[in-house]
Structure formats: structure tokens, C-alpha cells
Design a protein around this motif. Structure first.
Motif, PDB file in Angstrom:
ATOM      1  N   SER A  14       0.823  -1.208   0.000  1.00  0.00           N
ATOM      2  CA  SER A  14       0.000   0.000   0.000  1.00  0.00           C
ATOM      3  C   SER A  14       0.861   1.265   0.000  1.00  0.00           C
ATOM      4  O   SER A  14       2.051   1.227   0.347  1.00  0.00           O
ATOM      5  CB  SER A  14      -0.877  -0.038   1.268  1.00  0.00           C
ATOM      6  N   ILE A  16       2.954   4.588   0.208  1.00  0.00           N
ATOM      7  CA  ILE A  16       4.279   5.100  -0.147  1.00  0.00           C
ATOM      8  C   ILE A  16       5.220   3.966  -0.563  1.00  0.00           C
ATOM      9  O   ILE A  16       5.932   4.069  -1.571  1.00  0.00           O
ATOM     10  CB  ILE A  16       4.868   5.887   1.057  1.00  0.00           C
ATOM     11  N   ASP A  35       4.875  -7.507   3.277  1.00  0.00           N
ATOM     12  CA  ASP A  35       3.754  -6.813   3.917  1.00  0.00           C
ATOM     13  C   ASP A  35       2.960  -7.833   4.722  1.00  0.00           C
ATOM     14  O   ASP A  35       2.927  -9.014   4.370  1.00  0.00           O
ATOM     15  CB  ASP A  35       2.841  -6.159   2.865  1.00  0.00           C
ATOM     16  N   ASP A  61       4.787 -10.523   9.077  1.00  0.00           N
ATOM     17  CA  ASP A  61       4.598  -9.500  10.111  1.00  0.00           C
ATOM     18  C   ASP A  61       5.998  -9.065  10.552  1.00  0.00           C
ATOM     19  O   ASP A  61       6.738  -9.857  11.135  1.00  0.00           O
ATOM     20  CB  ASP A  61       3.818 -10.112  11.284  1.00  0.00           C
ATOM     21  N   ILE A  62       6.351  -7.813  10.277  1.00  0.00           N
ATOM     22  CA  ILE A  62       7.734  -7.374  10.543  1.00  0.00           C
ATOM     23  C   ILE A  62       8.059  -7.294  12.036  1.00  0.00           C
ATOM     24  O   ILE A  62       9.216  -7.100  12.400  1.00  0.00           O
ATOM     25  CB  ILE A  62       8.065  -6.017   9.864  1.00  0.00           C
ATOM     26  N   GLY A  88       9.596   0.660   5.146  1.00  0.00           N
ATOM     27  CA  GLY A  88       8.459   1.562   4.939  1.00  0.00           C
ATOM     28  C   GLY A  88       7.179   1.186   5.659  1.00  0.00           C
ATOM     29  O   GLY A  88       6.271   2.006   5.762  1.00  0.00           O
ATOM     30  N   TYR A 153       3.002   7.426  17.836  1.00  0.00           N
ATOM     31  CA  TYR A 153       3.509   7.490  16.464  1.00  0.00           C
ATOM     32  C   TYR A 153       4.694   8.460  16.376  1.00  0.00           C
ATOM     33  O   TYR A 153       5.756   8.125  15.830  1.00  0.00           O
ATOM     34  CB  TYR A 153       2.377   7.939  15.539  1.00  0.00           C
ATOM     35  N   LYS A 157       8.644   7.675  15.377  1.00  0.00           N
ATOM     36  CA  LYS A 157       9.307   8.289  14.223  1.00  0.00           C
ATOM     37  C   LYS A 157      10.525   9.115  14.661  1.00  0.00           C
ATOM     38  O   LYS A 157      11.522   9.194  13.945  1.00  0.00           O
ATOM     39  CB  LYS A 157       8.314   9.144  13.423  1.00  0.00           C
ATOM     40  N   GLY A 184       5.344  14.395   4.632  1.00  0.00           N
ATOM     41  CA  GLY A 184       4.399  15.278   5.342  1.00  0.00           C
ATOM     42  C   GLY A 184       3.041  14.597   5.349  1.00  0.00           C
ATOM     43  O   GLY A 184       2.894  13.509   5.894  1.00  0.00           O
ATOM     44  N   VAL A 186       0.495  12.677   3.221  1.00  0.00           N
ATOM     45  CA  VAL A 186       0.416  11.945   1.952  1.00  0.00           C
ATOM     46  C   VAL A 186      -0.846  11.083   1.977  1.00  0.00           C
ATOM     47  O   VAL A 186      -1.118  10.417   2.982  1.00  0.00           O
ATOM     48  CB  VAL A 186       1.669  11.054   1.756  1.00  0.00           C
ATOM     49  N   THR A 188      -2.754   8.163   1.792  1.00  0.00           N
ATOM     50  CA  THR A 188      -2.530   6.710   1.779  1.00  0.00           C
ATOM     51  C   THR A 188      -3.515   6.054   2.747  1.00  0.00           C
ATOM     52  O   THR A 188      -4.336   6.737   3.369  1.00  0.00           O
ATOM     53  CB  THR A 188      -1.100   6.360   2.264  1.00  0.00           C
ATOM     54  N   ASN A 191      -4.248   7.515   6.369  1.00  0.00           N
ATOM     55  CA  ASN A 191      -4.921   8.792   6.650  1.00  0.00           C
ATOM     56  C   ASN A 191      -6.011   9.177   5.658  1.00  0.00           C
ATOM     57  O   ASN A 191      -6.537  10.280   5.719  1.00  0.00           O
ATOM     58  CB  ASN A 191      -3.880   9.921   6.737  1.00  0.00           C
TER      59      ASN A 191
HETATM   60  N1  LIG Z   1       0.838   8.921   4.660  1.00  0.00           N
HETATM   61  C1  LIG Z   1       1.410   9.890   5.350  1.00  0.00           C
HETATM   62  O1  LIG Z   1       0.917  11.017   5.386  1.00  0.00           O
HETATM   63  C2  LIG Z   1       2.682   9.601   6.088  1.00  0.00           C
HETATM   64  C3  LIG Z   1       3.322  10.678   6.697  1.00  0.00           C
HETATM   65  C4  LIG Z   1       4.503  10.449   7.370  1.00  0.00           C
HETATM   66  C5  LIG Z   1       5.031   9.171   7.431  1.00  0.00           C
HETATM   67  N2  LIG Z   1       4.389   8.131   6.840  1.00  0.00           N
HETATM   68  C6  LIG Z   1       4.985   6.806   6.925  1.00  0.00           C
HETATM   69  O2  LIG Z   1       5.107   6.227   5.638  1.00  0.00           O
HETATM   70  C7  LIG Z   1       5.163   4.806   5.769  1.00  0.00           C
HETATM   71  C8  LIG Z   1       4.184   4.186   4.774  1.00  0.00           C
HETATM   72  O3  LIG Z   1       2.852   4.469   5.215  1.00  0.00           O
HETATM   73  P1  LIG Z   1       1.673   4.826   4.212  1.00  0.00           P
HETATM   74  O4  LIG Z   1       1.260   6.202   4.496  1.00  0.00           O
HETATM   75  O5  LIG Z   1       2.035   4.446   2.833  1.00  0.00           O
HETATM   76  O6  LIG Z   1       0.529   3.891   4.836  1.00  0.00           O
HETATM   77  P2  LIG Z   1      -0.207   2.597   4.287  1.00  0.00           P
HETATM   78  O7  LIG Z   1      -1.134   2.197   5.381  1.00  0.00           O
HETATM   79  O8  LIG Z   1      -0.777   2.877   2.952  1.00  0.00           O
HETATM   80  O9  LIG Z   1       0.957   1.523   4.132  1.00  0.00           O
HETATM   81  C9  LIG Z   1       1.526   0.881   5.258  1.00  0.00           C
HETATM   82  C10 LIG Z   1       1.740  -0.576   4.908  1.00  0.00           C
HETATM   83  O10 LIG Z   1       2.423  -1.208   6.023  1.00  0.00           O
HETATM   84  C11 LIG Z   1       1.867  -2.498   6.192  1.00  0.00           C
HETATM   85  N3  LIG Z   1       2.070  -2.978   7.568  1.00  0.00           N
HETATM   86  C12 LIG Z   1       1.502  -2.509   8.699  1.00  0.00           C
HETATM   87  N4  LIG Z   1       1.881  -3.249   9.748  1.00  0.00           N
HETATM   88  C13 LIG Z   1       2.729  -4.202   9.278  1.00  0.00           C
HETATM   89  C14 LIG Z   1       3.440  -5.265   9.890  1.00  0.00           C
HETATM   90  N5  LIG Z   1       3.357  -5.505  11.195  1.00  0.00           N
HETATM   91  N6  LIG Z   1       4.214  -6.067   9.111  1.00  0.00           N
HETATM   92  C15 LIG Z   1       4.297  -5.826   7.756  1.00  0.00           C
HETATM   93  N7  LIG Z   1       3.627  -4.845   7.132  1.00  0.00           N
HETATM   94  C16 LIG Z   1       2.850  -4.036   7.888  1.00  0.00           C
HETATM   95  C17 LIG Z   1       0.375  -2.306   5.884  1.00  0.00           C
HETATM   96  O11 LIG Z   1      -0.266  -3.544   5.601  1.00  0.00           O
HETATM   97  C18 LIG Z   1       0.429  -1.350   4.703  1.00  0.00           C
HETATM   98  O12 LIG Z   1       0.444  -2.038   3.471  1.00  0.00           O
HETATM   99  C19 LIG Z   1       4.822   4.503   7.226  1.00  0.00           C
HETATM  100  O13 LIG Z   1       6.029   4.271   7.939  1.00  0.00           O
HETATM  101  C20 LIG Z   1       4.185   5.778   7.701  1.00  0.00           C
HETATM  102  O14 LIG Z   1       4.305   5.956   9.089  1.00  0.00           O
HETATM  103  C21 LIG Z   1       3.219   8.315   6.164  1.00  0.00           C
END
Ligand SMILES: NC(=O)c1ccc[n+]([C@@H]2O[C@H](COP(=O)([O-])OP(=O)(O)OC[C@H]3O[C@@H](n4cnc5c(N)ncnc54)[C@H](O)[C@@H]3O)[C@@H](O)[C@H]2O)c1
Length: 266
Positions: A14, A16, A35, A61-62, A88, A153, A157, A184, A186, A188, A191
Motif C-alpha cells: 500500500s 508510499i 507486507d 509481520d515485521i 516503509g 507514532y 518516528k 508530510g 500523503v 494513503t 490517513n
Molecule cells: N501517509 C502519510 O501522510 C505519512 C506521513 C509520514 C510518514 N508516513 C509513513 O510512511 C510509511 C508508509 O505508510 P503509508 O502512508 O504508505 O501507509 P499505508 O497504510 O498505505 O501503508 C503501510 C503498509 O504497512 C503495512 N504494515 C503494517 N503493519 C505491518 C506489519 N506488522 N508487518 C508488515 N507490514 C505491515 C500495511 O499492511 C500497509 O500495506 C509509514 O512508515 C508511515 O508511518 C506516512
């Protein structure tokens, strides 16, 4: 690293990480997509294969160190030694301090911080033995600015930023670079619901100098840069990819900035 080196991308089902994995595959990297969401990550693999790229998907599961070890062994057998790692995968729990339960706290730290450690501890020795690599961690602007209602969170981070700086020195002797990206806002999975609320959307877009919420593809090129040879002399830094959010806060505020005469007068 060369762009055709094997890359492991966590969270590739999913958002980013998905966009970044697709970009790395477009650039020629065989990508291992990890994932917890098996169906989602299988779809990313299918998409990359349709594009003519090479990918495998592993449901893992990481937070489970033994499962991560097994997954990385699978990657080595199927694709070869990983020379790029994008940490990620991440989750958010939107609760302020007093609503955050011990379980919430533990879960967020285990995915966002321990999950990253689990991959690092298994992948780094392989990269070192292969002659080096590039690691990209995903932090957040929340680590720089604080967030609103998600201290677990933000703490996770902030720890990613600190861990990245720490490891840059430690891993340099093995020709492993490690940097982070701070997205910032994004659009996804974590959110999409919040941004669907008109008030949140308006508040966010007016706070972002570039005037829009980011899309996952906005991050992909920065990941490719940090993964590839153009960043060969870059390690231990964080790149905010935030439409200017952090720079704006650094200026104080729009109001303060706009009180300066912009016409050349004093
Ligand atoms: N979207 C934003 O605005 C934003 C902002 C700052 C940071 N981030 C960071 O970017 C990264 C990607 O998030 P995203 O926004 O693309 O969200 P997302 O929910 O679209 O993607 C996160 C992915 O991580 C996977 N995941 C969750 N727990 C897991 C686990 N235990 N083992 C394996 N996979 C797991 C989910 O299944 C999902 O596919 C994250 O670290 C998030 O904190 C996102």
C-alpha cells in the motif's frame, strides 16, 4: 548502489512503499515486496510483473524477528542478496496521551521501530558481506514538528530519525549508507479517512506551502535517489518530502513572514 540491485521493500502492499517499489522495479531492480497484508502485496507483485519487472511477494509481520529472518532467506534464494532496504511499513494510532493504552503504545513502537530493527539486524550482515548497500527509513514530519493526537507514532518516528543518525556512523565502514525520508501529509491507507473530512483537508492544504496533500508517487523519486548511485556520498540525513511544511514552520508563520516589506523597501 546500482539500480539493478535487489531491493527489499516493507509495507509494499500500500501507499508510499507500494509506489516506491514500483519505481525501483521500473528502474530495473528486482524487488522483494514484504507486507502483513498478503492480498495487497500480491497485487503489487502482479502490477510489477505486468510492467515487465521482477518481483516476489512475501506475507510477513515485521514485528516477528524469526519470520523476518525466514523472509529474508527466501529473498536471497529467489532474487539474491538485498543491497537496498526500504523500511516503509508503519501504523498510526490516533489517540492523545491519556487515551493511549499500554497496548496501543506497544503496538505502534513494535511495528514502526522494532519492525525496522528486525529488518536491519537481518539484512545488514548480508549487505556488508556483499560489499555494501543503501537503507532508507521512513520517518515523518511529526518527528520534527510534533503531531496532533498521536504521541506513540511521533515517538516512534523520532526514534527512527535518531536510529538512522546512529547507524550512519556504525555502518559506513561496511559501505552501507542509511538515510531517512520524512513524508508530510500523503494520501494513503493510514490517513485517507482523515483527509476525507473537509475540515481536515482544508486545514492541511492551507498549511502546506505547495498547497496540496502529497501523493505516494511524490515520494518515489526520492527513494530512488537515496537507493541509487547518485546519492553515493550521502548518509545519515533526513529528507523531508512535505510540500514545504517544515520550512514554513521554520519561518515562524505566514503572518510573521508577510509583515516584512516584499517590495525592496526597509
Ligand atoms: N501517509 C502519510 O501522510 C505519512 C506521513 C509520514 C510518514 N508516513 C509513513 O510512511 C510509511 C508508509 O505508510 P503509508 O502512508 O504508505 O501507509 P499505508 O497504510 O498505505 O501503508 C503501510 C503498509 O504497512 C503495512 N504494515 C503494517 N503493519 C505491518 C506489519 N506488522 N508487518 C508488515 N507490514 C505491515 C500495511 O499492511 C500497509 O500495506 C509509514 O512508515 C508511515 O508511518 C506516512
Amino acid at each position: 548502489m546500482n539500480t539493478d540491485h535487489v531491493a527489499i521493500v516493507t509495507g509494499a502492499g500500500s501507499g508510499i512503499s507500494r509506489a516506491a517499489a514500483i519505481r525501483l522495479a521500473q528502474d530495473g531492480a528486482p524487488v522483494a515486496l514484504l507486507d502483513i497484508a498478503a492480498d495487497a502485496v500480491a497485487k503489487t507483485r502482479a502490477h510489477i510483473e505486468e510492467m515487465g519487472g521482477t518481483a516476489i511477494d512475501i506475507a510477513v509481520d515485521i514485528t516477528d524477528h524469526a519470520a523476518v529472518t525466514q523472509a529474508v532467506t527466501e529473498v536471497q534464494h529467489a532474487l539474491g542478496t538485498p543491497r537496498v532496504l526500504l523500511n516503509g511499513a508503519g501504523i498510526i494510532v490516533r489517540k492523545d496521551l491519556l487515551h493511549t493504552t499500554p497496548d496501543d503504545w506497544d503496538r505502534v513502537l513494535r511495528v514502526n521501530l522494532t519492525g525496522s530493527y528486525n529488518l536491519l539486524s537481518v539484512v545488514v550482515p548480508l549487505m556488508a558481506a556483499a560489499g555494501g548497500g543503501s537503507i532508507i527509513q521512513i520517518a515523518s514530519t511529526a518527528a520534527h514538528l510534533g503531531g496532533h493526537g498521536y504521541p506513540s507514532y511521533t515517538a516512534s518516528k523520532g526514534a527512527i530519525l535518531a536510529l538512522t543518525r546512529q547507524l550512519a556512523g556504525e555502518l559506513a565502514k561496511d559501505h552501507i549508507r542509511i538515510n531517512s525520508i520524512s513524508p508530510g501529509a500523503v494520501r494513503t491507507g493510514i490517513n485517507r479517512d482523515s483527509f476525507a473530512d473537509e475540515r481536515v483537508h482544508t486545514a492541511m492544504t492551507s498549511a502546506i506551502p505547495l498547497g496540496r496533500i502529497g501523493e505516494p508517487d511524490d515520494l518515489a523519486g526520492v527513494v530512488a535517489f537515496l537507493a541509487g548511485p547518485d546519492s553515493r556520498y550521502v548518509t545519515g540525513i533526513d529528507i523531508p518530502v512535505d510540500g514545504g511544511l517544515i520550512s514554513k514552520i521554520n519561518l515562524g508563520s505566514d503572518k510573521a513572514y508577510n509583515t516584512f516589506d516584499q517590495t525592496g523597501g526597509r
